[in-house]
Design an enzyme around this catalytic site. Sequence first.
Site, mmCIF file in Angstrom:
data_model
loop_
_atom_site.group_PDB
_atom_site.id
_atom_site.type_symbol
_atom_site.label_atom_id
_atom_site.label_comp_id
_atom_site.label_asym_id
_atom_site.label_seq_id
_atom_site.Cartn_x
_atom_site.Cartn_y
_atom_site.Cartn_z
ATOM 1 N N ASN A 83 0.844 -1.201 0.000
ATOM 2 C CA ASN A 83 0.000 0.000 0.000
ATOM 3 C C ASN A 83 0.879 1.250 0.000
ATOM 4 O OD1 ASN A 83 0.660 -0.787 2.690
ATOM 5 N ND2 ASN A 83 -1.018 0.424 3.528
ATOM 6 N N ILE A 84 0.369 2.249 -0.698
ATOM 7 C CA ILE A 84 1.112 3.501 -0.882
ATOM 8 C C ILE A 84 0.160 4.649 -0.551
ATOM 9 C CG2 ILE A 84 2.431 4.937 -2.487
ATOM 10 C CD1 ILE A 84 2.786 2.314 -4.205
ATOM 11 N N GLU A 85 0.389 5.288 0.585
ATOM 12 C CA GLU A 85 -0.517 6.350 1.034
ATOM 13 C C GLU A 85 -0.050 7.714 0.556
ATOM 14 O OE1 GLU A 85 -0.992 5.720 5.271
ATOM 15 O OE2 GLU A 85 -2.223 3.930 4.890
ATOM 16 N N CYS A 98 -10.386 -4.848 0.277
ATOM 17 C CA CYS A 98 -11.447 -3.840 0.360
ATOM 18 C C CYS A 98 -12.341 -3.916 -0.882
ATOM 19 C CB CYS A 98 -10.851 -2.444 0.518
ATOM 20 S SG CYS A 98 -10.254 -1.730 -1.031
ATOM 21 N N GLU A 134 -3.075 -4.703 -2.959
ATOM 22 C CA GLU A 134 -3.618 -5.606 -3.987
ATOM 23 C C GLU A 134 -3.659 -4.916 -5.345
ATOM 24 O OE1 GLU A 134 -4.794 -4.850 -1.021
ATOM 25 O OE2 GLU A 134 -6.174 -6.364 -0.252
ATOM 26 N N CYS A 157 -10.677 -2.911 -4.252
ATOM 27 C CA CYS A 157 -9.785 -3.966 -4.759
ATOM 28 C C CYS A 157 -10.581 -5.148 -5.285
ATOM 29 C CB CYS A 157 -8.818 -4.418 -3.671
ATOM 30 S SG CYS A 157 -7.574 -3.174 -3.303
ATOM 31 N N CYS A 193 -4.106 0.619 -2.480
ATOM 32 C CA CYS A 193 -3.948 -0.616 -1.693
ATOM 33 C C CYS A 193 -2.885 -1.528 -2.309
ATOM 34 C CB CYS A 193 -5.259 -1.381 -1.645
ATOM 35 S SG CYS A 193 -6.541 -0.624 -0.652
HETATM 36 N N1 THU Z 1 -5.265 -1.414 2.548
HETATM 37 C C1 THU Z 1 -4.715 -2.283 1.648
HETATM 38 O O1 THU Z 1 -3.597 -2.059 1.156
HETATM 39 N N2 THU Z 1 -5.427 -3.368 1.290
HETATM 40 C C2 THU Z 1 -6.643 -3.712 1.813
HETATM 41 O O2 THU Z 1 -7.245 -4.689 1.400
HETATM 42 C C3 THU Z 1 -7.228 -2.900 2.878
HETATM 43 C C4 THU Z 1 -6.573 -1.595 3.128
HETATM 44 C C5 THU Z 1 -4.491 -0.246 2.965
HETATM 45 C C6 THU Z 1 -5.032 1.069 2.495
HETATM 46 C C7 THU Z 1 -4.446 2.005 3.526
HETATM 47 O O3 THU Z 1 -3.134 2.369 3.140
HETATM 48 C C8 THU Z 1 -4.356 1.174 4.785
HETATM 49 O O4 THU Z 1 -4.450 -0.182 4.363
HETATM 50 C C9 THU Z 1 -5.430 1.461 5.819
HETATM 51 O O5 THU Z 1 -6.682 1.425 5.243
#
Ligand code: THU
Length: 126
Positions: free
Chosen positions: A42-44, A86, A55, A89, A53
Amino acid sequence: MTDNELLDLAAEAMKNAYAPYSKFCVGAALLCKDGTVFTGCNIENASYGAANCAERTAIFKAVSEGHRDFSAIAIVSSGGGETYPCGICRQVMAEFASNLRVILRNPEGESVSYNFKDMMPYIFSL
Ligand code: THU
């Protein structure tokens, strides 16, 4: 490639997670039918809605490299319990998942797997 090997690759990818806002790190490893693996984290972003996310990072890497046939995706996270993909995804998976298995591992090292079609039976498609 065993489920555990794919989960280990997801755990390795999780080390690259950029999650300074949620502190919730996620890693994914996507196995293509030809045996190629694409990983993602994941890259915020300071603009929270721009986060991607793990995935989708893995799936977009694969599709952008010409791969569309996937057999499994492994997902691990720094949180407790299993991390289920989520809704966004799942919609992205639905676009390419003809027969995808979703493999999850919790921090205790226990893994479970699902057929994607059971996780998302009524998909939107055009
Ligand atoms: N996130 C994912 O990378 N995959 C998921 O299936 C659920 C959420 C990440 C998004 C965000 O960076 C962090 O988790 C919190 O929501």
